[in-house]
Design a protein around this motif. Sequence first.
Motif, mmCIF file in Angstrom:
data_model
loop_
_atom_site.group_PDB
_atom_site.id
_atom_site.type_symbol
_atom_site.label_atom_id
_atom_site.label_comp_id
_atom_site.label_asym_id
_atom_site.label_seq_id
_atom_site.Cartn_x
_atom_site.Cartn_y
_atom_site.Cartn_z
ATOM 1 N N SER A 35 0.864 -1.179 0.000
ATOM 2 C CA SER A 35 0.000 0.000 0.000
ATOM 3 C C SER A 35 0.903 1.232 0.000
ATOM 4 N N GLN A 36 0.323 2.379 -0.286
ATOM 5 C CA GLN A 36 1.123 3.600 -0.283
ATOM 6 C C GLN A 36 1.706 3.851 1.098
ATOM 7 N N SER A 37 0.949 3.554 2.149
ATOM 8 C CA SER A 37 1.467 3.788 3.508
ATOM 9 C C SER A 37 2.618 2.821 3.828
ATOM 10 N N GLN A 38 2.526 1.574 3.368
ATOM 11 C CA GLN A 38 3.628 0.631 3.578
ATOM 12 C C GLN A 38 4.872 1.077 2.805
ATOM 13 N N TYR A 39 4.657 1.537 1.590
ATOM 14 C CA TYR A 39 5.772 2.033 0.779
ATOM 15 C C TYR A 39 6.420 3.237 1.461
ATOM 16 N N ASP A 40 5.595 4.167 1.933
ATOM 17 C CA ASP A 40 6.106 5.353 2.621
ATOM 18 C C ASP A 40 6.894 4.967 3.867
ATOM 19 N N GLN A 41 6.441 3.940 4.567
ATOM 20 C CA GLN A 41 7.150 3.472 5.757
ATOM 21 C C GLN A 41 8.518 2.910 5.384
ATOM 22 N N GLY A 77 22.625 7.608 -10.368
ATOM 23 C CA GLY A 77 21.896 6.555 -9.670
ATOM 24 C C GLY A 77 21.261 7.054 -8.387
ATOM 25 N N LEU A 78 21.990 7.870 -7.652
ATOM 26 C CA LEU A 78 21.438 8.429 -6.412
ATOM 27 C C LEU A 78 20.247 9.341 -6.698
ATOM 28 N N LEU A 79 20.305 10.078 -7.800
ATOM 29 C CA LEU A 79 19.156 10.902 -8.187
ATOM 30 C C LEU A 79 17.951 10.028 -8.536
ATOM 31 N N LYS A 80 18.210 8.894 -9.171
ATOM 32 C CA LYS A 80 17.120 7.952 -9.485
ATOM 33 C C LYS A 80 16.493 7.429 -8.195
ATOM 34 N N VAL A 81 17.347 7.070 -7.250
ATOM 35 C CA VAL A 81 16.831 6.576 -5.966
ATOM 36 C C VAL A 81 16.040 7.688 -5.281
ATOM 37 N N GLU A 82 16.556 8.893 -5.312
ATOM 38 C CA GLU A 82 15.877 10.045 -4.707
ATOM 39 C C GLU A 82 14.470 10.208 -5.280
ATOM 40 N N SER A 83 14.332 9.984 -6.578
ATOM 41 C CA SER A 83 13.028 10.170 -7.226
ATOM 42 C C SER A 83 12.013 9.122 -6.781
ATOM 43 N N THR A 84 12.467 8.009 -6.243
ATOM 44 C CA THR A 84 11.537 6.959 -5.812
ATOM 45 C C THR A 84 10.926 7.241 -4.447
ATOM 46 N N LYS A 85 11.440 8.248 -3.745
ATOM 47 C CA LYS A 85 10.917 8.531 -2.403
ATOM 48 C C LYS A 85 9.445 8.902 -2.430
ATOM 49 N N THR A 86 9.037 9.646 -3.436
ATOM 50 C CA THR A 86 7.640 10.064 -3.500
ATOM 51 C C THR A 86 6.923 9.462 -4.691
ATOM 52 N N ASP A 87 7.667 9.073 -5.713
ATOM 53 C CA ASP A 87 7.077 8.514 -6.917
ATOM 54 C C ASP A 87 7.167 7.001 -6.851
ATOM 55 N N ARG A 88 6.047 6.372 -6.646
ATOM 56 C CA ARG A 88 6.016 4.927 -6.454
ATOM 57 C C ARG A 88 6.097 4.164 -7.771
#
Length: 93
Positions: A35-41, A77-88
């Motif tokens: 879920s989005q909340s699990q992903y956010d966690q 690569g770090l920028l790619k990882v950074e983008s995954t913080k909010t974009d699922r």
Amino acid sequence: MTLTTQETDYLLNLLTNQMLNLLSRVTRWQTHSLSQSQYDQQVAETLQPELTLLSTLTEKLGPQASDTAQLGATQVGLLKVESTKTDRTHWYH
């Protein structure tokens, strides 16, 4: 602490490998039915602390790195990882 070029490149290689491991974990999270909340966690507990440390260390090693191609790839690569913080969505799109 002063590092030799060889030591810096070695540490940069370790950071690159750790960043790839992090991307692999994010991919697993994205392909499972979280879920989005699990992903956010997961982001808050695992991704953000490691991303912060990896980014800080890469920045510190950058001026001493002789392999600028690897340094650039790690930074991207770090920028790619950074983008995954909010974009699922999948990071590789």
